[in-house]
Design a protein around this motif. Structure first.
Motif, mmCIF file in Angstrom:
data_model
loop_
_atom_site.group_PDB
_atom_site.id
_atom_site.type_symbol
_atom_site.label_atom_id
_atom_site.label_comp_id
_atom_site.label_asym_id
_atom_site.label_seq_id
_atom_site.Cartn_x
_atom_site.Cartn_y
_atom_site.Cartn_z
ATOM 1 N N LEU A 17 73.206 -18.767 20.146
ATOM 2 C CA LEU A 17 73.266 -17.841 19.017
ATOM 3 C C LEU A 17 73.622 -16.445 19.503
ATOM 4 O O LEU A 17 73.181 -16.018 20.569
ATOM 5 N N LEU A 18 74.400 -15.753 18.703
ATOM 6 C CA LEU A 18 74.761 -14.373 19.000
ATOM 7 C C LEU A 18 74.673 -13.572 17.712
ATOM 8 O O LEU A 18 75.198 -13.986 16.673
ATOM 9 N N LEU A 19 73.976 -12.436 17.757
ATOM 10 C CA LEU A 19 73.991 -11.471 16.665
ATOM 11 C C LEU A 19 74.902 -10.343 17.137
ATOM 12 O O LEU A 19 74.676 -9.754 18.193
ATOM 13 N N ARG A 20 75.939 -10.040 16.342
ATOM 14 C CA ARG A 20 76.958 -9.093 16.747
ATOM 15 C C ARG A 20 77.505 -8.354 15.539
ATOM 16 O O ARG A 20 77.190 -8.683 14.396
ATOM 17 N N ALA A 21 78.377 -7.392 15.806
ATOM 18 C CA ALA A 21 79.096 -6.705 14.732
ATOM 19 C C ALA A 21 80.080 -7.688 14.083
ATOM 20 O O ALA A 21 80.500 -8.677 14.699
ATOM 21 N N TYR A 22 80.427 -7.415 12.847
ATOM 22 C CA TYR A 22 81.481 -8.173 12.182
ATOM 23 C C TYR A 22 82.818 -7.758 12.776
ATOM 24 O O TYR A 22 83.034 -6.589 13.102
ATOM 25 N N VAL A 23 83.716 -8.720 12.924
ATOM 26 C CA VAL A 23 85.052 -8.471 13.452
ATOM 27 C C VAL A 23 86.085 -8.955 12.433
ATOM 28 O O VAL A 23 85.765 -9.754 11.547
ATOM 29 N N ASP A 24 87.300 -8.458 12.570
ATOM 30 C CA ASP A 24 88.357 -8.782 11.609
ATOM 31 C C ASP A 24 88.554 -10.280 11.428
ATOM 32 O O ASP A 24 88.832 -10.745 10.318
ATOM 33 N N THR A 25 88.384 -11.046 12.497
ATOM 34 C CA THR A 25 88.595 -12.495 12.398
ATOM 35 C C THR A 25 87.500 -13.196 11.596
ATOM 36 O O THR A 25 87.630 -14.375 11.283
ATOM 37 N N ASP A 26 86.424 -12.469 11.235
ATOM 38 C CA ASP A 26 85.377 -13.034 10.374
ATOM 39 C C ASP A 26 85.802 -13.064 8.907
ATOM 40 O O ASP A 26 85.165 -13.763 8.104
ATOM 41 N N ALA A 27 86.824 -12.319 8.538
ATOM 42 C CA ALA A 27 87.186 -12.177 7.123
ATOM 43 C C ALA A 27 87.420 -13.516 6.419
ATOM 44 O O ALA A 27 86.878 -13.730 5.325
ATOM 45 N N PRO A 28 88.197 -14.451 6.977
ATOM 46 C CA PRO A 28 88.376 -15.727 6.266
ATOM 47 C C PRO A 28 87.069 -16.499 6.075
ATOM 48 O O PRO A 28 86.834 -17.095 5.016
ATOM 49 N N ASP A 29 86.216 -16.497 7.105
ATOM 50 C CA ASP A 29 84.937 -17.196 6.974
ATOM 51 C C ASP A 29 84.013 -16.500 5.980
ATOM 52 O O ASP A 29 83.281 -17.162 5.229
ATOM 53 N N ALA A 68 69.784 -2.401 9.851
ATOM 54 C CA ALA A 68 70.360 -2.988 11.057
ATOM 55 C C ALA A 68 70.859 -4.360 10.637
ATOM 56 O O ALA A 68 70.064 -5.209 10.237
ATOM 57 N N SER A 69 72.170 -4.544 10.666
ATOM 58 C CA SER A 69 72.771 -5.773 10.140
ATOM 59 C C SER A 69 73.676 -6.407 11.180
ATOM 60 O O SER A 69 74.344 -5.699 11.942
ATOM 61 N N TRP A 70 73.698 -7.727 11.174
ATOM 62 C CA TRP A 70 74.503 -8.455 12.142
ATOM 63 C C TRP A 70 75.222 -9.632 11.502
ATOM 64 O O TRP A 70 74.718 -10.266 10.581
ATOM 65 N N ALA A 73 76.653 -15.492 14.846
ATOM 66 C CA ALA A 73 77.770 -16.280 15.364
ATOM 67 C C ALA A 73 77.258 -17.463 16.179
ATOM 68 O O ALA A 73 76.221 -17.383 16.845
ATOM 69 N N ASP A 74 78.027 -18.548 16.124
ATOM 70 C CA ASP A 74 77.708 -19.729 16.917
ATOM 71 C C ASP A 74 78.193 -19.507 18.359
ATOM 72 O O ASP A 74 78.778 -18.466 18.667
ATOM 73 N N PRO A 75 77.957 -20.459 19.260
ATOM 74 C CA PRO A 75 78.344 -20.257 20.665
ATOM 75 C C PRO A 75 79.848 -20.014 20.883
ATOM 76 O O PRO A 75 80.235 -19.417 21.876
ATOM 77 N N THR A 76 80.682 -20.459 19.949
ATOM 78 C CA THR A 76 82.126 -20.220 20.084
ATOM 79 C C THR A 76 82.528 -18.852 19.544
ATOM 80 O O THR A 76 83.673 -18.449 19.680
ATOM 81 N N GLY A 77 81.582 -18.159 18.903
ATOM 82 C CA GLY A 77 81.879 -16.859 18.301
ATOM 83 C C GLY A 77 82.189 -16.927 16.827
ATOM 84 O O GLY A 77 82.362 -15.899 16.174
ATOM 85 N N ARG A 78 82.258 -18.132 16.252
ATOM 86 C CA ARG A 78 82.566 -18.266 14.828
ATOM 87 C C ARG A 78 81.386 -17.805 13.983
ATOM 88 O O ARG A 78 80.219 -18.068 14.292
ATOM 89 N N LEU A 79 81.699 -17.143 12.882
ATOM 90 C CA LEU A 79 80.675 -16.685 11.952
ATOM 91 C C LEU A 79 79.867 -17.873 11.428
ATOM 92 O O LEU A 79 80.432 -18.847 10.934
ATOM 93 N N ALA A 80 78.549 -17.765 11.534
ATOM 94 C CA ALA A 80 77.650 -18.807 11.030
ATOM 95 C C ALA A 80 76.763 -18.283 9.919
ATOM 96 O O ALA A 80 76.171 -19.068 9.178
ATOM 97 N N GLY A 81 76.662 -16.952 9.780
ATOM 98 C CA GLY A 81 75.804 -16.397 8.750
ATOM 99 C C GLY A 81 75.634 -14.908 8.912
ATOM 100 O O GLY A 81 76.444 -14.232 9.563
ATOM 101 N N SER A 82 74.551 -14.416 8.331
ATOM 102 C CA SER A 82 74.263 -12.989 8.313
ATOM 103 C C SER A 82 72.756 -12.785 8.365
ATOM 104 O O SER A 82 72.003 -13.582 7.805
ATOM 105 N N VAL A 83 72.343 -11.711 9.031
ATOM 106 C CA VAL A 83 70.932 -11.320 9.026
ATOM 107 C C VAL A 83 70.884 -9.795 9.017
ATOM 108 O O VAL A 83 71.741 -9.144 9.620
ATOM 109 N N SER A 84 69.917 -9.262 8.298
ATOM 110 C CA SER A 84 69.840 -7.814 8.160
ATOM 111 C C SER A 84 68.396 -7.361 8.014
ATOM 112 O O SER A 84 67.604 -7.995 7.315
ATOM 113 N N ILE A 85 68.074 -6.272 8.695
ATOM 114 C CA ILE A 85 66.819 -5.550 8.467
ATOM 115 C C ILE A 85 67.214 -4.350 7.621
ATOM 116 O O ILE A 85 68.024 -3.529 8.055
#
Length: 188
Positions: A17-29, A68-70, A73-85
């Motif tokens: 699991l990775l919590l990261r910033a949103y990136v342009d390639t997340d837009a389609p997902d 604080a929002s992230w 991402a799954d291990p490949t870096g693909r968007l899997a969801g969202s979490v936010s404080i």
């Protein structure tokens, strides 16, 4: 007192699991996720391209100090969801936590692991005393996530929030204190 936030998302890693910033390639997902019936029912968000771009920009901008929002991402870096404080109350040392999981990533443990990782950030670097969350009683999946992440059920709020269907739904309130132990599942 709650410690200040950086201006942009802090990357958080955990096994699988990775919590990261949103990136342009997340837009389609993100577009596909916001079009999903379950996400649309319980969470704000529009599949409109401009709304998706605005969502990513707002979640990546921590400079206001109120969230604080992230991207989850799954291990490949693909968007899997969202979490936010969010709804960060510096005086009280508390905040709300929210989450959703994309349809292609459901039932794989992403929500629980993301909530646990964000919770550790909230209680650790942020110095929060309490985190809480609400979910519609009619959303048992979210309740299961909350309980698995150690958020105790504290009560039911009657007709407390109007969701996308226009109906005021009853909601469960769950909370976790910084002094509460990690859930057994998280210790493994």
């Amino acid at each position: 007192m709650v410690d200040p936030l950086p201006a942009t998302p802090v990357r958080l890693d955990a096994p699988g699991l990775l919590l990261r910033a949103y990136v342009d390639t997340d837009a389609p997902d993100l577009t596909a996720a916001f079009a999903d019936e379950d996400i649309a029912r319980w969470n704000p968000g529009s599949p409109d391209p401009e709304a998706v771009e605005a969502f990513m920009a707002s979640r990546n901008d921590w400079s206001t100090g109120d969230h604080a929002s992230w991207a989850v991402a799954d291990p490949t870096g693909r968007l899997a969801g969202s979490v936010s404080i969010h709804r960060l109350d510096r005086d009280q040392g508390d905040a709300e936590i929210g989450y959703w999981v994309a349809p292609w990533a459901r039932r794989q443990g992403y929500a629980v692991r993301a909530v646990l990782l964000a919770t550790r950030f909230g209680f650790g670097p942020l110095g929060l005393h309490r985190l809480y969350l609400y979910h519609a009683v009619d959303n048992p999946g979210s309740c299961a996530v909350a309980l698995a992440a150690g958020y105790l059920h504290e009560g039911t709020l009657r007709q407390s929030f109007r969701y996308a269907d226009g109906v005021h739904h009853d909601e469960h309130l769950h909370g976790r204190l910084s002094a509460d132990p990690e859930p057994e599942r998280a210790a493994r």
